[in-house]
Design an enzyme around this catalytic site. Structure first.
Site, PDB file in Angstrom:
ATOM      1  N   GLY A 210       2.867   3.847  13.311  1.00 34.96           N
ATOM      2  CA  GLY A 210       3.589   2.633  13.715  1.00 34.96           C
ATOM      3  C   GLY A 210       3.021   2.048  14.994  1.00 34.96           C
ATOM      4  O   GLY A 210       2.837   0.832  15.122  1.00 34.96           O
TER       5      GLY A 210
ATOM      6  N   LYS B 196       0.857  -1.199   0.000  1.00 36.60           N
ATOM      7  CA  LYS B 196       0.000   0.000   0.000  1.00 36.60           C
ATOM      8  C   LYS B 196       0.883   1.236   0.000  1.00 36.60           C
ATOM      9  O   LYS B 196       1.508   1.574   1.014  1.00 36.60           O
ATOM     10  CB  LYS B 196      -0.906   0.051   1.233  1.00 36.60           C
ATOM     11  CG  LYS B 196      -1.882   1.221   1.146  1.00 36.60           C
ATOM     12  CD  LYS B 196      -2.437   1.590   2.495  1.00 36.60           C
ATOM     13  CE  LYS B 196      -2.286   3.020   2.897  1.00 36.60           C
ATOM     14  NZ  LYS B 196      -2.106   4.062   1.947  1.00 36.60           N
TER      15      LYS B 196
ATOM     16  N   GLU C  43       8.974  16.055  15.308  1.00 37.99           N
ATOM     17  CA  GLU C  43       9.423  15.930  13.922  1.00 37.99           C
ATOM     18  C   GLU C  43       8.575  16.864  13.060  1.00 37.99           C
ATOM     19  O   GLU C  43       7.361  16.697  12.964  1.00 37.99           O
ATOM     20  CB  GLU C  43       9.247  14.487  13.443  1.00 37.99           C
ATOM     21  CG  GLU C  43       9.798  14.272  12.054  1.00 37.99           C
ATOM     22  CD  GLU C  43       9.517  12.883  11.520  1.00 37.99           C
ATOM     23  OE1 GLU C  43       8.375  12.392  11.681  1.00 37.99           O
ATOM     24  OE2 GLU C  43      10.427  12.290  10.929  1.00 37.99           O
TER      25      GLU C  43
ATOM     26  N   GLU D  33       9.690   1.328  10.420  1.00 37.23           N
ATOM     27  CA  GLU D  33      10.691   2.381  10.208  1.00 37.23           C
ATOM     28  C   GLU D  33       9.951   3.710  10.314  1.00 37.23           C
ATOM     29  O   GLU D  33       9.172   4.063   9.423  1.00 37.23           O
ATOM     30  CB  GLU D  33      11.323   2.232   8.814  1.00 37.23           C
ATOM     31  CG  GLU D  33      12.126   0.966   8.641  1.00 37.23           C
ATOM     32  CD  GLU D  33      13.397   0.943   9.480  1.00 37.23           C
ATOM     33  OE1 GLU D  33      14.028   2.004   9.629  1.00 37.23           O
ATOM     34  OE2 GLU D  33      13.740  -0.136   9.985  1.00 37.23           O
TER      35      GLU D  33
ATOM     36  N   CYS E 108      13.395  11.245   6.744  1.00 39.05           N
ATOM     37  CA  CYS E 108      13.310  10.731   8.130  1.00 39.05           C
ATOM     38  C   CYS E 108      14.605  10.973   8.877  1.00 39.05           C
ATOM     39  O   CYS E 108      14.596  11.229  10.074  1.00 39.05           O
ATOM     40  CB  CYS E 108      12.965   9.252   8.122  1.00 39.05           C
ATOM     41  SG  CYS E 108      14.089   8.267   7.125  1.00 39.05           S
TER      42      CYS E 108
ATOM     43  N   SER F 207       5.018   7.412   9.951  1.00 39.61           N
ATOM     44  CA  SER F 207       5.153   8.130  11.219  1.00 39.61           C
ATOM     45  C   SER F 207       5.122   7.164  12.404  1.00 39.61           C
ATOM     46  O   SER F 207       4.549   6.068  12.329  1.00 39.61           O
ATOM     47  CB  SER F 207       4.030   9.153  11.352  1.00 39.61           C
ATOM     48  OG  SER F 207       2.792   8.476  11.434  1.00 39.61           O
TER      49      SER F 207
HETATM   50  P1  NAD Z   1       1.954   8.279   7.902  1.00 40.19           P
HETATM   51  O1  NAD Z   1       2.192   7.418   9.097  1.00 40.19           O
HETATM   52  O2  NAD Z   1       0.917   9.309   7.983  1.00 40.19           O
HETATM   53  O3  NAD Z   1       1.550   7.357   6.644  1.00 40.19           O
HETATM   54  C1  NAD Z   1       2.361   6.302   6.213  1.00 40.19           C
HETATM   55  C2  NAD Z   1       1.484   5.235   5.584  1.00 40.19           C
HETATM   56  O4  NAD Z   1       0.629   4.698   6.586  1.00 40.19           O
HETATM   57  C3  NAD Z   1       0.582   5.752   4.468  1.00 40.19           C
HETATM   58  O5  NAD Z   1       0.543   4.793   3.427  1.00 40.19           O
HETATM   59  C4  NAD Z   1      -0.752   5.879   5.153  1.00 40.19           C
HETATM   60  O6  NAD Z   1      -1.845   5.761   4.279  1.00 40.19           O
HETATM   61  C5  NAD Z   1      -0.701   4.728   6.110  1.00 40.19           C
HETATM   62  N1  NAD Z   1      -1.603   4.845   7.250  1.00 40.19           N
HETATM   63  C6  NAD Z   1      -2.018   5.997   7.851  1.00 40.19           C
HETATM   64  N2  NAD Z   1      -2.863   5.696   8.862  1.00 40.19           N
HETATM   65  C7  NAD Z   1      -2.978   4.349   8.907  1.00 40.19           C
HETATM   66  C8  NAD Z   1      -3.691   3.447   9.738  1.00 40.19           C
HETATM   67  N3  NAD Z   1      -4.475   3.864  10.730  1.00 40.19           N
HETATM   68  N4  NAD Z   1      -3.563   2.116   9.518  1.00 40.19           N
HETATM   69  C9  NAD Z   1      -2.743   1.671   8.543  1.00 40.19           C
HETATM   70  N5  NAD Z   1      -2.075   2.482   7.703  1.00 40.19           N
HETATM   71  C10 NAD Z   1      -2.168   3.811   7.888  1.00 40.19           C
HETATM   72  O7  NAD Z   1       3.374   8.876   7.506  1.00 40.19           O
HETATM   73  P2  NAD Z   1       3.693   9.858   6.273  1.00 40.19           P
HETATM   74  O8  NAD Z   1       3.265  11.233   6.641  1.00 40.19           O
HETATM   75  O9  NAD Z   1       3.202   9.259   5.028  1.00 40.19           O
HETATM   76  O10 NAD Z   1       5.276   9.799   6.225  1.00 40.19           O
HETATM   77  C11 NAD Z   1       6.090  10.636   6.970  1.00 40.19           C
HETATM   78  C12 NAD Z   1       6.696   9.871   8.121  1.00 40.19           C
HETATM   79  O11 NAD Z   1       7.441   8.759   7.613  1.00 40.19           O
HETATM   80  C13 NAD Z   1       7.693  10.700   8.908  1.00 40.19           C
HETATM   81  O12 NAD Z   1       7.461  10.473  10.279  1.00 40.19           O
HETATM   82  C14 NAD Z   1       9.036  10.117   8.488  1.00 40.19           C
HETATM   83  O13 NAD Z   1      10.067  10.280   9.424  1.00 40.19           O
HETATM   84  C15 NAD Z   1       8.694   8.687   8.274  1.00 40.19           C
HETATM   85  N6  NAD Z   1       9.689   8.016   7.420  1.00 40.19           N
HETATM   86  C16 NAD Z   1      10.541   7.119   8.018  1.00 40.19           C
HETATM   87  C17 NAD Z   1      11.535   6.499   7.264  1.00 40.19           C
HETATM   88  C18 NAD Z   1      12.483   5.523   7.909  1.00 40.19           C
HETATM   89  O14 NAD Z   1      13.175   4.809   7.187  1.00 40.19           O
HETATM   90  N7  NAD Z   1      12.554   5.464   9.226  1.00 40.19           N
HETATM   91  C19 NAD Z   1      11.639   6.783   5.900  1.00 40.19           C
HETATM   92  C20 NAD Z   1      10.753   7.692   5.323  1.00 40.19           C
HETATM   93  C21 NAD Z   1       9.772   8.305   6.109  1.00 40.19           C
END
Ligand code: NAD
Length: 503
Positions: free
Chosen positions: A250, A192, A402, A268, A303, A246
């Protein structure tokens, strides 16, 4: 990779694009089972880019069913490591052959400068794939000493149906960080992508089929977190879920795993990474270039971005002067222009969130040295200027949360203990950069910083270092759990089975 195309060439290609938006399930694009839709906007101009179905649990069931059937059939899961490697190498070749098309999808979707999309994101995705494809052959089991009448071994096999849920900042590379290890180790995948960046993942699925990945082994279900993401998180027939996004999401996935089938998790998540500059740091121009790259690349939407500059008081003024000169010279612009190095943020809500953090920094008494505004409003794009705050105190929101945008917070220190304390004063523990020429200081930082990865920089000019995907990363604290990349990260996609044979 690079490209001779001009801004006009890219714009013409963008106009001609008809990107696929439907789910890719069982080897073909199919209609979503949900009627509701959402609109995805081009971050550079705010115009409608594509319309997607929000997606549903029925879409996820179909994708998991296709993945399960392909897994049980053995067509991929029982194939030799060499066969899987050959197919994945073919996919890597195909991605390279379609580099311009994929880079364009990335830039239109997330607003990253086209020169970064083609020069960084594409090689990154291909590197991750080639590394996993080759490394899987080195994932060995164990054979234990025996008494000559028995054999005791621990063998590794694929986990089964693996799901990937990813964010939007490096859409193709994040998708690849799930696809490559899952497929190299014989699993079937349900992916996804983020609702903000689904185009390249859908194209990747079609290229995988073209490369010879059997139908059902790669499935991509676009949609929103509350529908598709939640259905994946609670699914009873997904064996493992690997997530990039995020920390808040997670944590929800951990609850969902516990509430459903204990699916294995790799998470991650977020970061608030320190960039620590000691007073014996090399040439401050080199440091300034490094701090800029670590902070403002991808508009700060990284990130591992070095968002907290923790600098020794003796060199602070000289370094800040250099940073202001460099950051002040950045001209945000159209990401389709090959000259542009700094584009818009991903969405209007993200821009507003970042502007809210800037306001919070001002209100808390931090000193705004640069930026703080949302330029190019007439373009309709979601821009925020490179922003630098000084006199940031550790308890301030802009030092703790963040921001995921181009906002640098500067703090200073006088001794090493203080630097360690400031750096570790975070719920996150993803990454750190340390600038010193002292081996003693480097060792102290390696021991004491609570982070999953570190870069120590002396006078050396950066080289490519280890190949993409080769180094394992285990996030500390609330930056996640489990290991991604490297042999350890690959092993996470396998299950160990201990066997004793007495025949
Ligand atoms: P997000 O958590 O909002 O979304 C990430 C994914 O999770 C999306 O596909 C979203 O649709 C899905 N999602 C959202 N709510 C959900 C739920 N309740 N159940 C299941 N899936 C759900 O994060 P974002 O805004 O897309 O990305 C930014 C974040 O990602 C930042 O915190 C960044 O640090 C992190 N990030 C981490 C790494 C790493 O390797 N550690 C790499 C890139 C980004």
């Amino acid at each position: 990779m690079n490209s001779p195309l001009t801004r006009a060439d890219w714009a013409a290609r963008a106009d001609a694009l008809k990107p696929e938006t439907r789910p890719f399930i069982g080897g073909r694009f199919v209609e979503s089972r949900s009627d509701a839709t959402f609109d995805k906007y081009n971050p550079a101009n705010g115009r409608l880019l594509a319309r997607f179905a929000v997606g549903s649990a029925a879409d996820v069931d179909a994708a998991v069913g296709a993945a399960r059937n392909s897994f049980e059939s053995g067509i991929w899961s029982h194939a030799s490591v060499d066969h899987r490697r050959a197919v994945l190498e073919r996919l890597a070749d195909l991605i390279e052959a379609h580099a311009e098309e994929l880079a364009l999808l990335e830039t239109l979707d997330v607003g990253k400068p086209i020169r970064d999309a083609i020069g960084i994101d594409l090689p990154l995705a291909v590197g991750i794939l080639r590394h996993a494809a080759g490394a899987a052959a080195h994932l060995l089991g164990q054979v234990h000493p025996t008494d000559g009448r028995s054999l005791a071994l621990a063998m590794r096999g694929p986990r089964g149906v693996v799901a990937g849920i990813v964010g939007w900042n490096f859409p193709l590379a994040l998708a690849m960080q799930k696809l490559a290890p899952a497929l190299a180790t014989g699993n079937s995948l349900v992916l996804k992508p983020s609702e903000l960046s689904s185009l390249s993942a859908l194209r990747l699925a079609a290229l995988a089929a073209e490369a010879g990945v059997p139908e059902g082994v790669v499935n991509v279900v676009p949609g929103i977190g509350a529908t598709v993401g939640d259905a994946i998180a609670h699914h009873m027939d997904i064996d493992m879920l690997s997530f990039t996004g995020s920390s808040a999401t997670g944590k929800r996935l951990m609850q969902a795993s516990g509430a459903s089938n204990m699916k294995r998790l790799v998470l991650e998540c977020g970061g608030k990474s320190p960039n620590i500059v000691f007073d014996d740091a090399p040439d401050l121009d080199l440091v300034a270039d490094g701090v800029m790259a670590r902070m403002f690349w991808n508009q700060g939407q990284v990130c591992t971005a070095g968002t907290r500059l923790i600098v020794h008081r003796a060199v602070k003024d000289a370094l800040v002067e250099r940073l202001l000169a460099r950051a002040g010279a950045i001209r945000p612009g159209d990401p389709l222009d090959p000259e542009t190095s700094f584009g818009p943020l991903i969405s209007a809500p993200q821009r507003d969130k970042v502007m809210g953090y800037i306001e919070a920094g001002r209100a808390a008494g931090a000193r705004l040295l640069l930026g703080g505004e949302a330029p190019l409003a007439e373009s309709g794009g979601f821009y925020v200027a490179p922003t630098i705050f000084d006199q940031v105190r550790p308890a301030m929101t802009i030092a703790q949360e963040e921001i995921f945008g181009p906002v640098l917070s500067i703090m200073d220190f006088t001794d090493t203990d203080e630097a360690v304390r400031l750096a570790n004063d975070s719920i996150y523990g993803l990454s750190a950069t340390v600038w010193t020429r002292s081996l003693e200081t480097a060792h102290r930082m390696m021991r004491d910083l609570r982070v999953g990865e570190m870069v120590v920089r002396g006078t050396g000019t950066p080289s490519p270092g280890a190949s993409f995907g080769a180094m394992p990363l285990e996030p500390h604290g609330q930056s996640g759990l489990g290991i991604e990349s490297g042999l350890d990260g690959l092993a996470a996609y396998t299950a160990l089975k201990s066997v004793q044979i007495f025949v």
